[in-house]
Write a protein that holds these residues in place. Sequence first.
Motif, PDB file in Angstrom:
ATOM      1  N   LEU A   1      63.686  -4.434 -26.678  1.00  0.00           N
ATOM      2  CA  LEU A   1      64.902  -3.685 -27.268  1.00  0.00           C
ATOM      3  C   LEU A   1      65.366  -4.464 -28.545  1.00  0.00           C
ATOM      4  CD1 LEU A   1      66.593  -1.220 -26.921  1.00  0.00           C
ATOM      5  CD2 LEU A   1      67.992  -2.715 -25.143  1.00  0.00           C
ATOM      6  N   LEU A   2      65.458  -5.674 -28.327  1.00  0.00           N
ATOM      7  CA  LEU A   2      66.014  -6.587 -29.264  1.00  0.00           C
ATOM      8  C   LEU A   2      65.590  -6.506 -30.473  1.00  0.00           C
ATOM      9  CD1 LEU A   2      68.225  -8.919 -30.014  1.00  0.00           C
ATOM     10  CD2 LEU A   2      66.284 -10.402 -29.401  1.00  0.00           C
ATOM     11  N   ALA A   3      63.907  -6.607 -30.442  1.00  0.00           N
ATOM     12  CA  ALA A   3      63.056  -6.297 -31.551  1.00  0.00           C
ATOM     13  C   ALA A   3      63.091  -4.954 -32.361  1.00  0.00           C
ATOM     14  CB  ALA A   3      61.675  -6.409 -31.233  1.00  0.00           C
ATOM     15  N   MET A   4      63.554  -3.696 -31.569  1.00  0.00           N
ATOM     16  CA  MET A   4      63.521  -2.509 -32.314  1.00  0.00           C
ATOM     17  C   MET A   4      64.815  -2.403 -32.832  1.00  0.00           C
ATOM     18  SD  MET A   4      61.927   0.306 -32.568  1.00  0.00           S
ATOM     19  CE  MET A   4      62.476   1.836 -33.000  1.00  0.00           C
ATOM     20  N   VAL A   5      66.012  -2.853 -31.947  1.00  0.00           N
ATOM     21  CA  VAL A   5      67.491  -2.473 -32.684  1.00  0.00           C
ATOM     22  C   VAL A   5      67.603  -3.579 -33.685  1.00  0.00           C
ATOM     23  CG1 VAL A   5      69.716  -2.531 -32.042  1.00  0.00           C
ATOM     24  CG2 VAL A   5      68.173  -1.384 -30.594  1.00  0.00           C
ATOM     25  N   MET A   6      67.253  -4.810 -33.501  1.00  0.00           N
ATOM     26  CA  MET A   6      67.841  -5.727 -34.428  1.00  0.00           C
ATOM     27  C   MET A   6      66.745  -6.008 -35.850  1.00  0.00           C
ATOM     28  SD  MET A   6      68.428  -9.691 -33.609  1.00  0.00           S
ATOM     29  CE  MET A   6      66.800 -10.311 -33.376  1.00  0.00           C
ATOM     30  N   VAL A   7      65.359  -5.702 -35.703  1.00  0.00           N
ATOM     31  CA  VAL A   7      64.647  -5.906 -36.671  1.00  0.00           C
ATOM     32  C   VAL A   7      64.191  -4.520 -37.365  1.00  0.00           C
ATOM     33  CG1 VAL A   7      62.573  -6.987 -37.700  1.00  0.00           C
ATOM     34  CG2 VAL A   7      64.165  -8.232 -35.966  1.00  0.00           C
ATOM     35  N   GLY A   8      63.305  -3.990 -36.255  1.00  0.00           N
ATOM     36  CA  GLY A   8      62.615  -2.528 -36.814  1.00  0.00           C
ATOM     37  C   GLY A   8      61.515  -2.071 -36.212  1.00  0.00           C
ATOM     38  N   THR A   9      60.718  -1.048 -36.722  1.00  0.00           N
ATOM     39  CA  THR A   9      59.763  -0.474 -35.697  1.00  0.00           C
ATOM     40  C   THR A   9      58.635  -1.509 -35.791  1.00  0.00           C
ATOM     41  OG1 THR A   9      60.584   1.682 -36.037  1.00  0.00           O
ATOM     42  CG2 THR A   9      58.369   1.335 -35.423  1.00  0.00           C
ATOM     43  N   ARG A  10      58.286  -2.051 -37.110  1.00  0.00           N
ATOM     44  CA  ARG A  10      57.096  -2.674 -37.195  1.00  0.00           C
ATOM     45  C   ARG A  10      57.229  -4.092 -36.160  1.00  0.00           C
ATOM     46  NH1 ARG A  10      55.530  -4.369 -43.192  1.00  0.00           N
ATOM     47  NH2 ARG A  10      55.279  -2.100 -43.288  1.00  0.00           N
ATOM     48  N   SER A  11      58.256  -4.806 -36.146  1.00  0.00           N
ATOM     49  CA  SER A  11      58.666  -5.905 -35.378  1.00  0.00           C
ATOM     50  C   SER A  11      58.255  -5.510 -33.842  1.00  0.00           C
ATOM     51  CB  SER A  11      59.713  -6.600 -35.498  1.00  0.00           C
ATOM     52  OG  SER A  11      59.863  -7.073 -36.777  1.00  0.00           O
ATOM     53  N   PHE A  12      58.434  -4.423 -33.537  1.00  0.00           N
ATOM     54  CA  PHE A  12      58.571  -3.971 -32.224  1.00  0.00           C
ATOM     55  C   PHE A  12      57.098  -3.813 -31.711  1.00  0.00           C
ATOM     56  CE2 PHE A  12      57.921  -0.388 -29.603  1.00  0.00           C
ATOM     57  CZ  PHE A  12      58.851  -0.457 -28.290  1.00  0.00           C
ATOM     58  N   TYR A  13      56.411  -3.095 -32.700  1.00  0.00           N
ATOM     59  CA  TYR A  13      54.991  -3.186 -32.369  1.00  0.00           C
ATOM     60  C   TYR A  13      54.353  -4.603 -32.357  1.00  0.00           C
ATOM     61  CZ  TYR A  13      55.154   1.878 -32.740  1.00  0.00           C
ATOM     62  OH  TYR A  13      55.704   3.309 -32.453  1.00  0.00           O
ATOM     63  N   VAL A  14      54.542  -5.508 -33.185  1.00  0.00           N
ATOM     64  CA  VAL A  14      53.943  -6.660 -33.148  1.00  0.00           C
ATOM     65  C   VAL A  14      54.438  -7.554 -31.926  1.00  0.00           C
ATOM     66  CG1 VAL A  14      54.081  -8.978 -34.436  1.00  0.00           C
ATOM     67  CG2 VAL A  14      54.036  -6.960 -35.545  1.00  0.00           C
ATOM     68  N   VAL A  15      55.717  -7.536 -31.537  1.00  0.00           N
ATOM     69  CA  VAL A  15      56.035  -8.158 -30.309  1.00  0.00           C
ATOM     70  C   VAL A  15      55.171  -7.412 -28.991  1.00  0.00           C
ATOM     71  CG1 VAL A  15      58.113  -8.404 -28.606  1.00  0.00           C
ATOM     72  CG2 VAL A  15      58.307  -8.758 -31.149  1.00  0.00           C
ATOM     73  N   SER A  16      55.523  -6.118 -29.010  1.00  0.00           N
ATOM     74  CA  SER A  16      54.558  -5.433 -27.875  1.00  0.00           C
ATOM     75  C   SER A  16      53.068  -6.031 -27.841  1.00  0.00           C
ATOM     76  CB  SER A  16      54.438  -3.972 -27.965  1.00  0.00           C
ATOM     77  OG  SER A  16      55.903  -3.352 -28.056  1.00  0.00           O
ATOM     78  N   ALA A  17      52.440  -5.995 -28.876  1.00  0.00           N
ATOM     79  CA  ALA A  17      51.039  -6.435 -28.992  1.00  0.00           C
ATOM     80  C   ALA A  17      50.980  -7.889 -28.633  1.00  0.00           C
ATOM     81  CB  ALA A  17      50.409  -6.234 -30.362  1.00  0.00           C
ATOM     82  N   SER A  18      51.756  -8.775 -28.963  1.00  0.00           N
ATOM     83  CA  SER A  18      51.958 -10.086 -28.634  1.00  0.00           C
ATOM     84  C   SER A  18      52.021 -10.361 -27.022  1.00  0.00           C
ATOM     85  CB  SER A  18      52.983 -10.964 -29.345  1.00  0.00           C
ATOM     86  OG  SER A  18      52.896 -10.708 -30.858  1.00  0.00           O
ATOM     87  N   MET A  19      52.747  -9.477 -26.778  1.00  0.00           N
ATOM     88  CA  MET A  19      52.973  -9.747 -25.217  1.00  0.00           C
ATOM     89  C   MET A  19      51.811  -9.193 -24.243  1.00  0.00           C
ATOM     90  SD  MET A  19      57.076  -8.220 -24.751  1.00  0.00           S
ATOM     91  CE  MET A  19      58.574  -9.216 -25.165  1.00  0.00           C
ATOM     92  N   LEU A  20      51.263  -8.160 -24.581  1.00  0.00           N
ATOM     93  CA  LEU A  20      49.911  -7.860 -23.950  1.00  0.00           C
ATOM     94  C   LEU A  20      48.952  -8.696 -24.185  1.00  0.00           C
ATOM     95  CD1 LEU A  20      50.259  -3.792 -24.934  1.00  0.00           C
ATOM     96  CD2 LEU A  20      50.575  -4.834 -22.872  1.00  0.00           C
ATOM     97  N   LEU A  21      48.666  -9.215 -25.329  1.00  0.00           N
ATOM     98  CA  LEU A  21      47.702  -9.878 -25.459  1.00  0.00           C
ATOM     99  C   LEU A  21      48.035 -11.545 -24.772  1.00  0.00           C
ATOM    100  CD1 LEU A  21      45.068 -11.006 -27.013  1.00  0.00           C
ATOM    101  CD2 LEU A  21      46.598 -11.758 -28.955  1.00  0.00           C
ATOM    102  N   TYR A  22      49.236 -11.639 -24.851  1.00  0.00           N
ATOM    103  CA  TYR A  22      49.537 -13.325 -23.852  1.00  0.00           C
ATOM    104  C   TYR A  22      49.385 -12.834 -22.450  1.00  0.00           C
ATOM    105  CZ  TYR A  22      51.854 -17.471 -22.627  1.00  0.00           C
ATOM    106  OH  TYR A  22      52.123 -18.889 -22.244  1.00  0.00           O
ATOM    107  N   ILE A  23      49.647 -11.714 -22.009  1.00  0.00           N
ATOM    108  CA  ILE A  23      49.370 -11.576 -20.531  1.00  0.00           C
ATOM    109  C   ILE A  23      47.683 -11.637 -20.146  1.00  0.00           C
ATOM    110  CG2 ILE A  23      49.245  -9.588 -18.895  1.00  0.00           C
ATOM    111  CD1 ILE A  23      51.938  -8.809 -19.820  1.00  0.00           C
ATOM    112  N   VAL A  24      46.945 -11.209 -21.112  1.00  0.00           N
ATOM    113  CA  VAL A  24      45.664 -11.121 -20.917  1.00  0.00           C
ATOM    114  C   VAL A  24      45.121 -12.650 -20.811  1.00  0.00           C
ATOM    115  CG1 VAL A  24      43.115 -10.469 -21.920  1.00  0.00           C
ATOM    116  CG2 VAL A  24      45.227  -8.903 -21.721  1.00  0.00           C
TER     117      VAL A  24
END
Length: 212
Positions: free
Chosen positions: A109-132
């Motif tokens: 939520l912080l990434a989406m509101v504070m930075v923007g859509t692109r950062s939101f997707y980057v953060v999401s991908a980073s989280m998913l990759l790190y879980i793996v």
Amino acid sequence: MTDKNKLLRLQGDIEEIRNRRIQQFVLVCILLLVTLSIVAVLSAQISIMVYMMICVVLLCGTLLLLRRGQTTLASHIILAVTLFCIFQSMWDGSGLRSAAVIAYPAVLLLAMVMVGTRSFYVVSASMLLYIVILSVATMNGWRTGTEATRGYLTMIDHLAVLAASTFLIRVLASDLLLLLARLRQELVEVEQSKLAAEHLAYHDNLTGLPNR
């Protein structure tokens, strides 16, 4: 003060409120990291204390950037530091059972509101990759001194929850940003109408000259 200056002042006030909220978030993070650093020292976990203090220094730097008006750069640094702290906490702690996982939706939520859509997707991908990566490291014994997990089942559970949270936060944040944009536009229109009314009250309609 001219009409243009008043509108610029209104937009500046909105941006100032946004920067103030970011600064408040940074101060809370600094306080939390300092507290955890003290706990790490008392527990003789010096390495954890070191990286936490490095994060504190970086966050203090973002406060200076915010004061200079470099909001975008400061926001990216804040996101990077926050993600690093979460990832490191999960690696040193109980992995996918770590309480740090709870912070994932808030960071999205912080990434989406504070930075923007692109950062939101980057953060999401980073989280998913790190879980793996974390799951594979745990199952292969690359992480020592940590609690074992249920392997692939735990990884799938966390990926599913995170994916659902990502979608929900993306929708809610988009609606929130849209409402904020409309509110900002309405504030500007109201201010423009007010300035136009003031101009008509003190100026001649035909010539545009001030009334005597």
